[in-house]
Design a protein around this motif. Sequence first.
Motif: not given
Length: 416
Positions: A73, A289, A293, A297
Amino acid sequence: MLKEDLLEQVLDPENTRAAYAVVKRNGGKAGIDGIETEQLGAHLHAHWVGIKAKLYEGGYKPAPVKPVRIDKPGGGERLLGIPTTVDRVIQQALQQVLSGILDKTFSDASYGYRPGRSAHDAIRQAQYYVVEEQRDWVVELDIEQFFDRIDHDLLMRDLSYQVRDKRVLKLVGKYLRAGVLEDGHVTRSAKGTPQGSPLSPILANLYLDRLDKELESRGVAFVRYADDLTLYARSERSAHRIMTNIVPWIEKHLKLQVNARKSRVRRPHEGNFLGFVIHPDGQIGISEKGIMRYQARVRTIWDVQVSMSGTERIKTWRDYARGWSNYFGLCEWRYPIRDLSGWTRRHMRKYFWLRWHNYKGRRNAIGRLGATAKQLRLASSSRGAWRVSLALNSTLTNARLKHWGLLTPIDLMVAT
């Protein structure tokens, strides 16, 4: 000490049947022999007697793992080592027996890959340190390439302290040295245990258990989830002292490298631990973070250039959104998650706009959604898809997206 007849426990029919059921349920890619989990039952029925005899005799040779690279990621790649399905059954059988005995010796501060424990438990313990014990300085340690750098000699030494059955020790050693088959060549190393192996989690916990015990002996408050490690102190000075003292110990006694660039002393609301932070008011929230991520996605799933059928894309999204909401449902500070809902729906609308291809397709599509004559003029817009997606919410409404089952994580959190 474990019993000397440990291999008999591993190969007990009830234990191996349970191991097979786990491997079958988990699915996953085939190893280098190409035997899929769907074919595994028939293969074991035909060959298990011979495999079992070789295991008892010490002549069984595990196959090298198949390398599979996946995107991380945060950028870069992670190398997974996929054992054959037969080796996954044997490793799972080993893991079940070893875990049942070794787990009780592990630290209470270790939460990863352990029965009855979860990432949520780790975060709640971190919250307890910060709120109840007022340890509001965090040492965040990043162990560089942990799974790739586990020293086999040190690991087998620690395992031999617990295991008497030399047949089991020999078998575990064979799995560690099985190597990786790539481009027709097998590469072996004296370090590492492949991620993707059923044995790796418990071996990783065993390897880091010495670190846990060292921290406990020093009176350091900490939480560890696999190789994700945070330590808690009541002052910045104390936190820096802990970090200065423990890093050399890790590098000397575990032969691991601490990434100085990614390791730091911080406040609980900064940084990232398993995707979470703890805010100054003590509430659990999602880390920056974790948000990044999620956004990455969403962009991938709702990218029209990513080849998937409509049905597959919707299922992929539903599965991801459900899993994500279950995981981050722990958050008490949910404002950032709420803000992501509109952004997520905008990506969905952008996807549909591009899928409708041209003026005729777009006019017909929004017409079926009940667009007014004024709204139908949107079909001829020359603006980019991202800008149009904002205007499209008057026809492709939130209610319509929900009717199609396209819920955002916050929708799911509210629903539960």
